[in-house]
Scaffold this active site. Structure first.
Site, PDB file in Angstrom:
ATOM      1  N   ASP A 146       0.039  21.415   5.105  1.00 33.52           N
ATOM      2  CA  ASP A 146      -0.880  20.315   4.802  1.00 33.52           C
ATOM      3  C   ASP A 146      -2.026  20.358   5.802  1.00 33.52           C
ATOM      4  O   ASP A 146      -2.100  21.274   6.620  1.00 33.52           O
ATOM      5  CB  ASP A 146      -0.134  18.960   4.831  1.00 33.52           C
ATOM      6  CG  ASP A 146      -0.717  18.002   3.793  1.00 33.52           C
ATOM      7  OD1 ASP A 146      -1.939  17.766   3.836  1.00 33.52           O
ATOM      8  OD2 ASP A 146       0.037  17.519   2.936  1.00 33.52           O
ATOM      9  N   GLU A 165      -4.945  15.792  -4.897  1.00 31.26           N
ATOM     10  CA  GLU A 165      -5.980  15.259  -4.016  1.00 31.26           C
ATOM     11  C   GLU A 165      -6.926  16.341  -3.479  1.00 31.26           C
ATOM     12  O   GLU A 165      -7.070  16.502  -2.270  1.00 31.26           O
ATOM     13  CB  GLU A 165      -5.321  14.511  -2.845  1.00 31.26           C
ATOM     14  CG  GLU A 165      -4.480  13.340  -3.324  1.00 31.26           C
ATOM     15  CD  GLU A 165      -3.806  12.570  -2.183  1.00 31.26           C
ATOM     16  OE1 GLU A 165      -3.784  11.337  -2.265  1.00 31.26           O
ATOM     17  OE2 GLU A 165      -3.313  13.201  -1.234  1.00 31.26           O
ATOM     18  N   HIS A 214      -5.630  19.797   0.704  1.00 28.61           N
ATOM     19  CA  HIS A 214      -4.694  19.650   1.830  1.00 28.61           C
ATOM     20  C   HIS A 214      -4.503  20.990   2.545  1.00 28.61           C
ATOM     21  O   HIS A 214      -3.376  21.392   2.852  1.00 28.61           O
ATOM     22  CB  HIS A 214      -3.354  19.087   1.340  1.00 28.61           C
ATOM     23  CG  HIS A 214      -3.437  17.630   0.956  1.00 28.61           C
ATOM     24  ND1 HIS A 214      -3.711  16.642   1.859  1.00 28.61           N
ATOM     25  CD2 HIS A 214      -3.306  17.008  -0.248  1.00 28.61           C
ATOM     26  CE1 HIS A 214      -3.732  15.456   1.236  1.00 28.61           C
ATOM     27  NE2 HIS A 214      -3.503  15.657  -0.048  1.00 28.61           N
TER      28      HIS A 214
END
Ligand code: ACM
Ligand code: ZN
Length: 762
Positions: free
Chosen positions: A184, A320, A257
């Site tokens: 991440d 995202e 990420h």
């Protein structure tokens, strides 16, 4: 997997089920009788073909917990006999039959033998003098095939031993999938031999944000933080999990990420800018560029990952990923042009399709978060639905397999109680009752579509989980509720589950040293409207456990004025349901009222609950939602007029959320009153896409039909001075139609969250 054995085993009547089975997750069927099988200090066993690791597991549990020794029966008559049997209609199961003198355990495969052994252990009860198992029969098999828990080791790192403990507890409750979130923005945690800088550089960050990330101004702990697992350590964890019949699904995030990877290889980003792994939580604009070099890099990383992990599934993230950089990047725009793609969403889909084809060529299956639906779902992809159920529904309708993990029920980084001392959490509100009520298969799907829902999992994002103690606090006992959802074909009532938890499993967790949350015993607050809903409310505290004594005291405007009983005697005269009510009638002026509730277990005050209400003239008045709130954040009928000021970090039980840019609400004051002022309270949390609206218009009416505008306010966080005699009020709340570029959620309609409409009258 549902209705697997329908018609095969007889359905138990309610009468037979009256004796509760102490096993969690609850077995498919269970009957018990009055007699019992006594366990003496040594127990003769015939293990048959039980694998050695399972034999040792049972031996260890019995000795460690109860001091009981298992001895091979050899030529003596065994008390416990294990037997491998054939599946019924190709379906695996295990069964345990307990008689006064003997116990028979049948199982169809190694995994089911392991499940049987854990259930056998959980069936053992203590009479105070000896250990025994109630006579009876248990037949068991799971409802869903994907029973998962996830762990984010990027935001905070957990050692191999800690991960193993996480796996141990999972196995005890029959979870079978460990989703290991290995990469991440805040740290890359898996050794990749072709790209050593991923762990030399990407596994470390220079600082970590303090407090909740919405707290401004932000402050940081400036300290190198990180860690990673070598491939040898990863193999060791995979083996450890496999010995417990758990599959480890790795997650390698792309294209978003990816800041930790880009800190090591900035040339894989759109700008090439050199920046470290992130010390802040959230969503960041710098993601992988979609040029060929980056896709080749990810394919090469996945080659090593696929070779390490036996799991048929590889998770590639996909969530995202802001498209800001892609919109401006010549490389990304060239890929769009050359491949005839419509926009950046199709570009993401193009990226994922290539990864999908590569994984498929390696014999692996791609799974990703539900954003991978945007721009078109790749042909072999499976979807993990986290932003609600919708993504999962869409995917099964397209014929793809789905794992449900909606934030509303499955995010164990959310708050589990509204207790003021609840440790800081990400946000949201997922108490154990809500987890228990979760059904991974939403209504309205065909049988074929339902079959595509493999199961579900809880996710544990670790922004606010720095260590094992907090990890266990967030996961237990909620994971037991989820295990029941995922395994139990005949899920008992919540009350029955709670009873088994209290009688059996919390003591077991205690013995294992698990720092589980006691939130389920915290007093709960219910708010009920007063007579005719006229500026009056009652607050009721329940008594979650009858065995405990409760103390109550209150204070107004910060001054403690009353302790219910001067001798500190418990209010055991609470009504049967355990409710204590406090009413407010026609309070014209604003004040804070605080109620304290302490719980006494005979030795200690267990928890001291404090609830503060803001008392005003609007309490309990009917609010009409001309614009309905979003279903996920609909609150309750009285949320806007309950005197509860929503906390920050927000807890969704106290706020109502709208996902439209124009909101109309009406309030009936019940009679003509002179309103002095109105306070509309809005949440400001732009990182969660929640914005304060731009404008509020207040209108009033004497008949509910003809409306006159009273005031417009653009600075809506402040109070609106009114001084007007009125009966009905209408609020027209308007926001931007799109979140501006450069902010999280750019392009989407901003959310509007409200917690209270404070009314002051003359
Ligand atoms: C997620 O919670 N971003 C999958
Ligand atoms: Zn680019």
């Amino acid at each position: 997997m549902k209705n697997l054995f329908a018609g095969l085993f007889f359905v138990l009547s309610a009468a037979l089920l009256s004796a509760q089975c102490p096993v969690i997750p609850a077995p498919t069927s269970y009957t018990s009788q009055k007699t019992q099988f006594e366990l003496k200090e040594t127990v003769l066993v015939n293990f048959g073909d039980v694998p050695v690791n399972i034999q040792q597991h049972l031996e260890h549990m019995l000795l460690e917990n109860y001091g009981l020794k298992l001895i091979n029966a050899n030529d003596k008559i065994p008390q416990i006999t294990f037997r491998e049997v054939d599946p019924v209609d190709h379906n695996d199961f295990y069964s345990i039959e307990v008689r006064e003198q003997t116990v028979s355990v049948d199982y169809t495969s190694e995994a089911y033998c392991f499940y049987a052994v854990n259930s056998l252990f959980q069936l053992i009860e203590n009479s105070g003098k000896s250990y025994f198992i109630r006579s009876g029969k248990l037949i068991d098999y799971p409802k869903f095939s994907w029973r998962g828990l996830h762990l984010d080791v990027s935001r905070h790192f957990f050692t191999v031993d800690e991960v193993k403990r996480y796996i141990d507890l999972m196995a005890f409750y029959k979870f079978n999938t460990f989703h290991w979130h290995l990469t991440d923005d805040q740290g890359w945690r898996i050794e990749i031999k072709q790209f050593p800088k991923l762990t030399e550089t990407g596994a470390w960050r220079d600082s970590t944000v303090n407090k909740h990330y919405t707290t401004v101004p932000r402050t940081y702990t400036v300290e190198k933080y990180g860690g990673f697992y070598t491939q040898e350590q990863i193999k060791n964890v995979i083996k450890y999990a496999a010995d417990r019949y758990i599959t480890v699904v790795p997650e390698i995030e792309m294209p978003g990420h990816a800041r930790a990877a880009l800190s090591a290889y900035p040339e894989l980003s759109c700008t090439g800018k050199r920046q470290g792994a992130e010390g802040l939580w959230g969503v960041f604009d710098d993601i992988y560029c979609s040029k060929k070099e980056t896709i080749d890099f990810n394919k090469a990383v996945l080659d090593e990952v696929a070779a390490l992990f036996p799991s048929p599934y590889i998770h590639i993230g996909g969530d995202e990923a802001p498209k800001e950089r892609w919109k401006k990047c010549p490389d990304c725009q060239r890929v769009i042009r050359e491949n005839g793609l419509k926009d950046e969403h199709e570009l993401q889909s193009y990226f994922i399709r290539q990864i999908d084809a590569h994984l498929t060529s390696k014999g692996k299956k791609l799974i990703g978060w539900d954003e991978i639906l945007e721009g078109g779902l790749s042909p072999n992809a499976s979807v993990m639905s986290w932003r609600g159920f919708e993504g999962g529904i869409e995917a099964v309708k397209q014929g793809h397999a789905v794992v449900m993990s909606p934030g509303s029920h499955c995010y164990f980084d959310h708050y589990q109680s509204s207790h003021p001392n609840e440790p800081i959490a990400f946000g949201g509100f997922t108490p154990i009752e809500k987890v228990y009520a979760f059904d991974p298969v939403p209504p309205g799907l065909s049988e074929q579509e339902s079959e595509l829902i493999l199961g579900a999992q809880a996710n544990l994002w670790t922004e606010y989980i720095p260590d094992m103690k907090q990890l266990e606090y967030m996961v237990y006992p909620r994971a037991l509720a989820l295990s029941q959802v995922l395994w139990s074909v005949n899920k008992p009532s919540y009350e029955d589950f709670q009873q088994v938890l209290v009688d059996k499993h919390l003591p077991l967790l205690e013995r294992k040293g698990v720092n589980y949350s006691k939130a389920m015993f915290y007093p709960q607050l219910t708010i009920v409207p007063g007579e005719k809903q006229s500026s009056s409310l009652s607050y009721q505290f329940n008594k979650p456990q009858n065995k405990l004594s409760y103390f109550y005291s209150e204070e107004i405007n910060g001054k403690r004025i009353l302790l219910k009983d001067s001798k500190n005697k418990a209010i055991d005269s609470l009504p049967v349901a355990g409710n204590f009510a406090k009413s407010f009638e026609k309070y014209p002026s604003e004040q804070d009222y605080t109620a304290h509730l302490s719980v006494f277990d005979g030795k200690n005050f267990l928890n001291y609950a404090t609830f503060t209400y803001h008392i005003h003239a609007g309490l309990g008045l009917p609010v009409k939602f001309i614009t309905p709130p979003n279903k996920r954040y609909a609150g309750k009928e009285l949320t806007l007029v309950d005197g509860v000021i929503g906390r920050i970090p927000w807890n969704s039980s106290e706020w109502i959320g709208f996902d439209t840019s124009r909101i109309v609400l009406e309030m009936d004051l019940q009679e003509k009153k002179t309103v002095k002022s109105l306070g509309l309270r809005f949440l400001d949390d732009e990182s969660s896409w929640i914005h304060v609206p731009e404008n509020v218009e207040v209108q009033h009416s004497t008949d509910g039909k003809k409306w006159v505008s009273l005031q417009q306010k653009t600075q809506v966080k402040t109070q609106l001075e009114i001084q007007q005699s009125c009966r009905y009020l209408r609020f027209i709340i308007t926001s931007k139609t799109q979140i501006p570029d450069g902010k999280p959620g750019a392009g989407h309609v901003p959310w509007t969250f409200m917690d209270e409409i404070i009314v002051l009258i003359e």
